[in-house]
Design a protein around this motif. Structure first.
Motif, mmCIF file in Angstrom:
data_model
loop_
_atom_site.group_PDB
_atom_site.id
_atom_site.type_symbol
_atom_site.label_atom_id
_atom_site.label_comp_id
_atom_site.label_asym_id
_atom_site.label_seq_id
_atom_site.Cartn_x
_atom_site.Cartn_y
_atom_site.Cartn_z
ATOM 1 N N GLY A 61 18.724 -89.881 -93.158
ATOM 2 C CA GLY A 61 20.485 -89.699 -92.481
ATOM 3 C C GLY A 61 20.590 -89.331 -91.383
ATOM 4 N N LEU A 62 19.010 -88.818 -90.613
ATOM 5 C CA LEU A 62 19.062 -88.169 -89.367
ATOM 6 C C LEU A 62 18.757 -89.374 -88.474
ATOM 7 N N HIS A 63 18.235 -90.499 -88.826
ATOM 8 C CA HIS A 63 18.108 -91.353 -87.921
ATOM 9 C C HIS A 63 18.754 -91.537 -87.046
ATOM 10 N N GLU A 64 20.303 -91.428 -87.536
ATOM 11 C CA GLU A 64 21.097 -92.222 -86.138
ATOM 12 C C GLU A 64 21.196 -90.603 -84.782
ATOM 13 N N GLU A 65 21.286 -89.806 -85.809
ATOM 14 C CA GLU A 65 21.598 -88.892 -84.468
ATOM 15 C C GLU A 65 20.402 -88.697 -83.498
ATOM 16 N N VAL A 66 18.991 -88.619 -84.572
ATOM 17 C CA VAL A 66 17.835 -88.264 -83.408
ATOM 18 C C VAL A 66 17.969 -89.799 -82.891
ATOM 19 N N GLY A 67 17.504 -90.741 -82.369
ATOM 20 C CA GLY A 67 17.566 -92.159 -82.018
ATOM 21 C C GLY A 67 18.275 -92.224 -80.847
ATOM 22 N N LEU A 68 19.753 -91.987 -80.767
ATOM 23 C CA LEU A 68 20.371 -91.719 -79.905
ATOM 24 C C LEU A 68 20.468 -90.717 -78.653
ATOM 25 N N ALA A 69 19.987 -89.499 -79.467
ATOM 26 C CA ALA A 69 19.682 -88.540 -78.094
ATOM 27 C C ALA A 69 19.056 -89.477 -77.563
ATOM 28 N N LEU A 70 17.795 -90.167 -78.220
ATOM 29 C CA LEU A 70 16.399 -90.504 -77.703
ATOM 30 C C LEU A 70 16.943 -91.624 -76.883
ATOM 31 N N ALA A 71 17.860 -92.441 -77.203
ATOM 32 C CA ALA A 71 17.068 -93.113 -76.600
ATOM 33 C C ALA A 71 18.715 -93.245 -75.106
#
Length: 327
Positions: free
Chosen positions: A70-80
């Motif tokens: 459930g946290l993949h999107e939030e963390v991934g977008l921040a890193l991108a």
């Protein structure tokens, strides 16, 4: 040049990532992060942050994301947004909409976005695919998978389809080099949780290969088996032991007329193949590294991870509606 890597998520998978990341040539694990601390003591002398922002500010080129789905999107977008290459654990995200946003973010930034579908890197399946590509089965007719075991207390935010079933969806499409065309599934929830814990599903790939998958969290017997049946025989891969067996179609002619009229096959020679067995997780990390370096592109891309998630959601929709779903 050494790639500076970071790890976020220090749970059951995170501790294995940390161990392997310390051994991958050409990379250096420089920092780790987890909002819940370091339950398995993997940080050692590395800086330990409580958020993805800490990793970004520390300065990293690439991050492995092993936080809950459930946290993949939030963390991934921040890193991108920070210009960091990412390998996110499977499934790519909790929903196809979230997965699509991740794909877009990494593609538009020109960054490597990978998904940790580790079964692709199992030596038995890598060897199986090589032999299928070499024509050792002739035309592939069917791919069947069985994946079952005990209930994992660590998984709470998705059901067995998205957690375990995505392994089989990804490896099936990859082995056959063909996307899914339609699926039908039945699920059950027997453990008192919100999500399904058992699924049986059948499908058809665009190439005409038919598939079936049995996946559950409620078996005392751990099985991880993939069977690929073709015109010339069948390969059976056990991804727990990384053993690969080939059973040839029998070629002994029969003079018994009643039997010879049947246009099927008989049992031929059985061979257990001797193959090298490197650790799949390390092979996966090396593929991610080489994708960043532009050496090769055999990592599992986020676009492929999104396709897999779409099929998983089709399984769930089919079970809900009682109808076959066309992709």
């Amino acid at each position: 040049m050494s790639i500076r890597t970071g790890l976020i998520g220090l749970g059951m998978m995170g501790r294995h990532h940390a161990r392997v990341m310390r051994t991958v040539e050409g990379t250096q694990l420089v920092a780790v992060a987890d909002a819940m601390g370091d339950p398995h003591g993997v940080a050692g002398d590395l800086p330990l942050y409580d958020s993805v922002q800490g990793l970004i500010e520390h300065g990293v080129d690439a991050v492995v994301c092993a936080v809950p789905t459930g946290l993949h999107e939030e963390v991934g977008l921040a890193l991108a947004a920070a210009g960091v290459h990412v390998m996110v654990e499977k499934p790519i995200a909790h929903s196809t909409e979230a997965g699509a946003r991740l794909v877009e973010a990494f593609e538009s930034a020109g960054l490597v976005g990978a998904v940790g579908h580790i079964e692709r890197f199992n030596p038995a399946l890598q060897e199986l695919r090589r032999r299928v590509q070499a024509g050792e089965l002739g035309r592939v007719l069917q791919i069947s998978t069985l994946r079952q075991g005990g209930f994992p207390a660590r998984i709470a935010d998705v059901g067995v389809v998205k957690d375990l079933g995505t392994h089989d969806i990804d490896l099936t499409s990859w082995l056959a080099e063909s996307p899914y065309e339609r699926v039908a599934a039945e699920t059950a929830a027997n453990s008192g949780r919100e999500h399904e814990d058992m699924v049986v599903a059948s499908g058809r790939l665009a190439s005409g290969v038919i598939t079936n998958h049995v996946v559950n969290w409620l078996s005392p017997v751990k099985v991880r088996q993939t069977t690929v049946t073709g015109e010339l025989g069948a390969f059976v891969a056990d991804t727990v032991t990384a053993d690969l067996t080939f059973q040839a179609n029998g070629s002994v002619p029969t003079s018994w007329e009643a039997v010879s009229a049947f246009r099927g096959v008989s049992e031929g020679d059985v061979t257990r193949l001797a193959i090298a067995k490197p650790e799949p997780l390390k092979t996966e990390h090396e593929a991610f590294r080489d994708a960043i370096l532009g050496v090769r592109q055999d990592h599992v891309s986020m676009a492929e991870g999104l396709d897999t998630l779409r099929v998983a959601e089709a399984f769930i929709e089919s079970a809900r509606s009682g109808s076959r779903v066309t992709l």
